[in-house]
Design a protein around this motif. Structure first.
Motif, short mmCIF file in Angstrom:
data_model
loop_
_atom_site.label_atom_id
_atom_site.label_comp_id
_atom_site.label_asym_id
_atom_site.label_seq_id
_atom_site.Cartn_x
_atom_site.Cartn_y
_atom_site.Cartn_z
N LEU A 18 -15.93 -51.43 29.17
CA LEU A 18 -14.52 -51.76 29.45
C LEU A 18 -13.72 -51.51 28.18
O LEU A 18 -14.05 -52.05 27.13
N GLU A 19 -12.66 -50.71 28.27
CA GLU A 19 -11.86 -50.40 27.09
C GLU A 19 -10.42 -50.18 27.49
O GLU A 19 -10.07 -50.17 28.67
N GLY A 20 -9.56 -50.00 26.49
CA GLY A 20 -8.15 -49.72 26.77
C GLY A 20 -7.25 -50.92 26.63
O GLY A 20 -6.04 -50.81 26.89
N ALA A 21 -7.79 -52.09 26.24
CA ALA A 21 -6.97 -53.29 26.08
C ALA A 21 -7.50 -54.06 24.87
O ALA A 21 -8.46 -53.67 24.21
N GLU A 22 -6.84 -55.20 24.58
CA GLU A 22 -7.27 -56.04 23.46
C GLU A 22 -8.48 -56.88 23.86
O GLU A 22 -8.81 -57.02 25.05
N GLY A 79 -26.04 -59.01 32.72
CA GLY A 79 -25.87 -59.52 31.37
C GLY A 79 -24.58 -59.04 30.75
O GLY A 79 -24.30 -57.84 30.76
N ASN A 80 -23.78 -59.97 30.26
CA ASN A 80 -22.55 -59.60 29.54
C ASN A 80 -22.21 -60.62 28.45
O ASN A 80 -21.10 -60.63 27.93
N GLY A 81 -23.18 -61.49 28.12
CA GLY A 81 -22.96 -62.43 27.03
C GLY A 81 -22.43 -63.77 27.45
O GLY A 81 -22.31 -64.67 26.63
N THR A 82 -22.11 -63.91 28.74
CA THR A 82 -21.55 -65.18 29.19
C THR A 82 -22.29 -65.64 30.44
O THR A 82 -22.66 -64.83 31.28
N GLY A 83 -22.49 -66.92 30.54
CA GLY A 83 -23.16 -67.45 31.71
C GLY A 83 -24.59 -66.98 31.85
O GLY A 83 -25.13 -66.93 32.95
N ASP A 84 -25.19 -66.63 30.73
CA ASP A 84 -26.51 -66.02 30.81
C ASP A 84 -27.61 -67.03 31.09
O ASP A 84 -28.60 -66.71 31.72
N LEU A 85 -27.47 -68.23 30.61
CA LEU A 85 -28.51 -69.23 30.78
C LEU A 85 -27.93 -70.49 31.39
O LEU A 85 -26.93 -71.03 30.90
N THR A 131 -22.19 -57.24 19.62
CA THR A 131 -21.59 -58.40 18.98
C THR A 131 -20.93 -59.28 20.04
O THR A 131 -20.56 -58.80 21.11
N MET A 132 -20.78 -60.56 19.71
CA MET A 132 -20.16 -61.50 20.64
C MET A 132 -18.71 -61.74 20.22
O MET A 132 -18.43 -62.07 19.07
N LYS A 133 -17.78 -61.56 21.16
CA LYS A 133 -16.37 -61.85 20.92
C LYS A 133 -15.80 -62.52 22.16
O LYS A 133 -15.94 -61.99 23.27
N ASP A 134 -15.18 -63.65 21.97
CA ASP A 134 -14.58 -64.38 23.08
C ASP A 134 -15.57 -64.61 24.22
O ASP A 134 -15.21 -64.58 25.40
N GLY A 135 -16.83 -64.84 23.87
CA GLY A 135 -17.83 -65.16 24.88
C GLY A 135 -18.33 -63.99 25.68
O GLY A 135 -18.90 -64.17 26.75
N ALA A 136 -18.13 -62.76 25.20
CA ALA A 136 -18.61 -61.58 25.92
C ALA A 136 -19.20 -60.59 24.94
O ALA A 136 -18.92 -60.64 23.74
N TRP A 137 -20.01 -59.67 25.47
CA TRP A 137 -20.61 -58.64 24.62
C TRP A 137 -19.60 -57.54 24.32
O TRP A 137 -18.86 -57.10 25.19
N PHE A 138 -19.62 -57.10 23.07
CA PHE A 138 -18.79 -55.97 22.64
C PHE A 138 -19.63 -55.03 21.81
O PHE A 138 -20.58 -55.44 21.13
N ALA A 139 -19.27 -53.75 21.87
CA ALA A 139 -19.95 -52.75 21.06
C ALA A 139 -19.63 -52.98 19.59
O ALA A 139 -18.48 -53.26 19.23
N GLY A 140 -20.66 -52.87 18.74
CA GLY A 140 -20.43 -53.02 17.32
C GLY A 140 -19.87 -51.74 16.73
O GLY A 140 -19.72 -50.71 17.40
N GLY A 141 -19.55 -51.78 15.46
CA GLY A 141 -19.06 -50.59 14.78
C GLY A 141 -17.55 -50.48 14.81
O GLY A 141 -16.83 -51.37 15.28
N GLU A 142 -17.07 -49.36 14.26
CA GLU A 142 -15.64 -49.12 14.18
C GLU A 142 -15.11 -48.60 15.52
O GLU A 142 -15.86 -48.27 16.42
N GLY A 143 -13.78 -48.48 15.59
CA GLY A 143 -13.16 -47.92 16.77
C GLY A 143 -12.56 -48.98 17.66
O GLY A 143 -12.70 -50.19 17.42
N PRO A 184 -11.89 -51.61 20.65
CA PRO A 184 -12.87 -52.54 21.24
C PRO A 184 -13.36 -52.05 22.59
O PRO A 184 -12.61 -51.47 23.38
N ARG A 185 -14.65 -52.27 22.84
CA ARG A 185 -15.25 -51.91 24.12
C ARG A 185 -16.19 -53.04 24.54
O ARG A 185 -17.19 -53.31 23.89
N ALA A 186 -15.83 -53.73 25.64
CA ALA A 186 -16.72 -54.75 26.20
C ALA A 186 -17.85 -54.08 26.95
O ALA A 186 -17.69 -53.00 27.54
#
Length: 782
Positions: free
Chosen positions: A73-77, A102-108, A180-192, A194-196
């Motif tokens: 998911l990309e194109g927004a903050e 799996g997306n980093g939230t509600g996993d367990l 990486t985890m941001k706002d309770g969701a998975w995001f791609a690491g590195g520069e550029g 944001p991409r959930a």
């Protein structure tokens, strides 16, 4: 102005063929209500020749890697991307189509957390965690964490687990190495930008095209329901590729069907000016299709959908039979008499074409075997309906063909009997192939896919960001019991650990990562210190740190409990559905034994990995190079297909020799077909096309059609008028075939393009070569 009596006569002439088609359609509707139509493409997978290939085919059918859907998911903050990710994750989990999301939230769930937290010291592979230096590092890290944004989590878990193994274990299980985890969701690491990221595993088998399409559409629906504001959805994975390929093929087929159908209808209306003819031409085709489907259902118990589609296409040859009958009829000759006159040639053509298709039944592919039986049974029924059915459905006066343009017939007539020219074309084809070489066989399945390269690149990018398996290299594990497979998994982990350390292997995911063997759990219990020993070590590690001695009472109690906990197995992990869902595709019962799957990523030195696995000396542990095994299966399949094509060709020659009373006439009748194959290979070589098994199917179809031309044009004709009628009939068949298959050559789908180009070039070459080798009127090939 048309005479009303003429209109009425044409209507009566079309009535009986229309009723026959209606009855056949009703019979077909009843038949397909009773017969199972399979869409599982596993029937077209080749037979396995090695243990590695057998494992790979099993994974292609039911494995985890083939059912992954990767989402970006990309194109927004970040807040908006995280919101959409959480909404999609919840919807997909509730939908029931996915074994894991799996997306980093509600996993367990709380129950899962409680179970895994209780068993953390049996599940974690960490060593030396109860020694003073390790305890000291853990306490210092806890102190720093309590001063950070993680203070809420650590205040709940840190004092019961100052070693930090639980959070580290979850991070390894659920987070992925590049996420990486941001706002309770998975995001791609590195520069550029944001991409959930989100990953889901469909419950449908990897070869279940409809199930994979439904899973892809469910993801898109969940994205739309989330109300994204400026967010773009990126979706990839084998299931998405399958759905995308199916959509591309469907679009190509629909476009070509409309175009070729309109051209074919226009040509037949111009040629015959008779609705009765159009209806009559469909009777042998529909009857043959139903006979083929019934034969397949009786022999195999079900009908493969792809074999049904290809089979009906191959039965397009049957449309030639009524054209040859109706167009080759002499003036004033009754249809029954015409059918009796051409029957020896017609039955020989149909029998030889069916004989060539029967060879496909020995290919070892259930799908191709069904296709061969479908085509053979359909051709025989189609020619029988033409011989005995059409004379009863049509009156002799109801169909009169319009004369073809005189210039066309004159030009083609000049080619008749030009044997030096025909042999010269064959010689030029051989010379080209000798100079340029035969077309290369396609050994990369990806090149057969209509999925654009940009989408395949996106798949690789998302896999790298999510740490998902690249499905290039696998470790196959098999054993008599769950424990045997888990012990084998642990041995693989030990053998490959040096390669992970020095970078020759980027990542390794094994079932023992989630569930250690009973032996490993017992060893970890035995290594846990007694309560008084651990208390002394903890006190020493706490020296100088601002912790109260009683703060870690729950930690001491947990270690003591862990020393006597019942050991975990796959059934016990059912209480942790998310981890169980992640583990079940990697560890499952298969038949009388158990099977495991190790997923490798970032393999920089496949030779070292293979050697390390082979060095274990366990036949139940195999290193599988997916690309290498796939290429090997394609090569073996190609050799088998060529072998059975050769067997079929010899059988056809034997039948021709019997029907034509000698091997020399049989060889001369078969010469145009052999020449057409040479021309096709030369054209494919010049165009840079690569050969696939689909080209072989297309060549079989071309041979069946071309054999009609060779047999009818090679007959003894008493006069020029008879020769002209035969030429007109064969030319009409050629044009209808080119209008049908020629359009396929314009398709973007590689498979359809290859079939269309092969059949079009082959049919045109077979017609012209058969004409060139045909005798002049009044003579016949010896």
């Amino acid at each position: 102005m048309t005479d009303p009596s003429t209109v009425a006569a044409r209507g009566r002439a079309a009535l009986r063929p229309a009723v026959a088609l209606l009855l056949l359609a009703l019979l077909g509707a009843a038949l397909f209500r009773l017969v199972e139509i399979r869409t599982d493409m596993a029937d077209f997978l080749p037979p396995a020749a090695t243990p590695e290939a057998a494992f790979l085919l099993g994974e292609l059918r039911d494995g985890a890697a083939a059912t992954l859907l990767l989402v970006g998911l990309e194109g927004a903050e970040v807040p908006e991307l995280a919101r959409v990710s959480k909404s999609m994750g919840a919807a997909l989990r509730d939908g029931g189509l996915f074994a894991f999301v799996g997306n980093g939230t509600g996993d367990l769930t709380e129950g899962e957390q409680a179970l895994l937290f209780r068993y953390r010291y049996l599940l974690s592979p960490a060593q030396g965690i109860f020694e003073v230096p390790a305890l000291r590092r853990g306490l210092e890290a806890l102190l720093d964490g309590l001063r950070s944004s993680l203070s809420n989590v650590l205040s709940r878990l840190g004092f019961a687990d100052p070693t930090g193994v639980f959070l580290e274990m979850l991070r390894g299980w659920l987070g992925g190495s590049t996420v990486t985890m941001k706002d309770g969701a998975w995001f791609a690491g590195g520069e550029g930008p944001p991409r959930a990221l989100l990953v889901a595993r469909s419950r449908a088998a990897g070869t279940d095209m409809e199930g994979q399409r439904e899973a892809s559409e469910t993801v898109r629906a969940a994205f739309a329901a989330a109300g994204p504001k400026g967010v773009r959805l990126l979706l990839s994975g084998p299931g998405v590729f399958a759905a995308s390929a199916a959509a591309a093929v469907k679009a190509d087929v629909e476009r070509v069907s409309i175009l070729s159908g309109a051209l074919l209808l226009g040509f037949l209306v111009w040629r015959y000016r008779s609705g009765a003819m159009l209806l009559a031409a469909g009777v042998p085709l529909l009857a043959g299709s139903l006979a083929g489907a019934m034969a397949v259902a009786l022999v195999f118990g079900r009908v493969q959908g792809a074999a049904l589609g290809f089979g009906v296409t191959m039965l397009g040859v049957a449309v030639d039979y009524p054209i040859l009958l109706l167009t080759g009829r002499r003036p004033g000759e009754a249809l029954g008499a015409a059918a009796r006159r051409i029957w020896p040639t017609l039955r020989l053509a149909a029998g030889a074409a069916a004989m060539g298709l029967v060879a496909m039944m020995a290919s070892g592919f259930p799908g191709l075997a069904q296709l061969g039986l479908f085509g053979a049974a359909g051709l025989l029924v189609g020619v029988a309906v033409t011989r005995w059915g059409l004379p009863r459905l049509l009156s002799s006066e109801s169909v009169v063909a319009r004369p073809l343009p005189a210039l066309v017939l004159q030009a083609l007539g000049r080619l008749r009997g030009r044997r030096p020219l025909a042999w010269g074309v064959m010689a030029l084809s051989v010379a080209w192939l000798a100079a340029a070489g035969l077309p290369r066989w396609e050994d990369d399945i990806a090149r057969l896919s209509p999925v654009p390269e940009t989408e395949r690149n996106l798949d690789g990018e998302l896999r790298a960001q999510l740490g998902a398996p690249d499905v290039r290299h696998l470790v196959a594990l098999s054993g008599r019991s769950e424990e045997a497979v888990l012990r084998a998994s642990e041995r693989v982990g030990e053998a490959l650990a040096p390669l992970l350390a020095d970078g020759r292997l980027g990542g390794l995911d094994l079932p023992s990562r989630y569930l250690p063997s009973r032996a490993a759990q017992e060893a970890r219990q035995a290594a846990m210190p007694a309560p008084e020993v651990l208390s002394a070590r903890l006190a020493e590690a706490m020296a100088g740190l601002p912790f109260r001695p009683e703060a870690f009472a729950s930690f001491l109690a947990a270690v003591e409990e862990s020393r006597t906990l019942p050991l975990l197995d796959l059934d016990a992990l059912a209480a942790a559905p998310l981890i169980s869902a992640r583990l079940s595709p990697m560890l499952s019962r298969r038949g009388q034994g158990w099977q495991g799957l190790g997923l490798l990523s970032g393999v920089a030195d496949a030779g070292s990995v293979r050697a390390a696995v082979a060095g274990l000396g366990n036949p139940g542990i195999l290193f599988v190079d997916v690309k290498g095994e796939t290429e090997g299966m394609i090569a073996a399949t190609t050799r088998g297909a060529l072998l059975w094509c050769g067997v079929g060709a010899l059988a056809v020659l034997a039948l021709l020799a019997a029907g034509l009373r000698g091997p020399l006439p049989a060889l001369l009748r078969a010469a145009p077909i052999a020449g057409a194959v040479l021309v096709v290979l030369a054209v494919l070589s010049a165009a840079g096309e690569r050969l696939t098994p689909f080209h072989l199917v297309a060549l079989l179809l071309m041979a069946g059609v071309g054999l009609d031309y060779a047999l009818f044009l090679g007959r003894a004709e008493p006069d020029l008028a008879e020769a002209a009628r035969t030429l007109a009939a064969v030319l009409t068949c050629t044009v209808t075939t080119l209008l049908t298959f020629g359009m396929l050559a314009l398709c973007a789908t590689p498979v359809l393009h290859g079939i269309g180009l092969t059949v079009s070039v082959g049919v045109a070459a077979a017609f012209l070569l058969a004409l060139g080798l045909a005798p002049h009127a009044g003579r016949s090939i010896p």
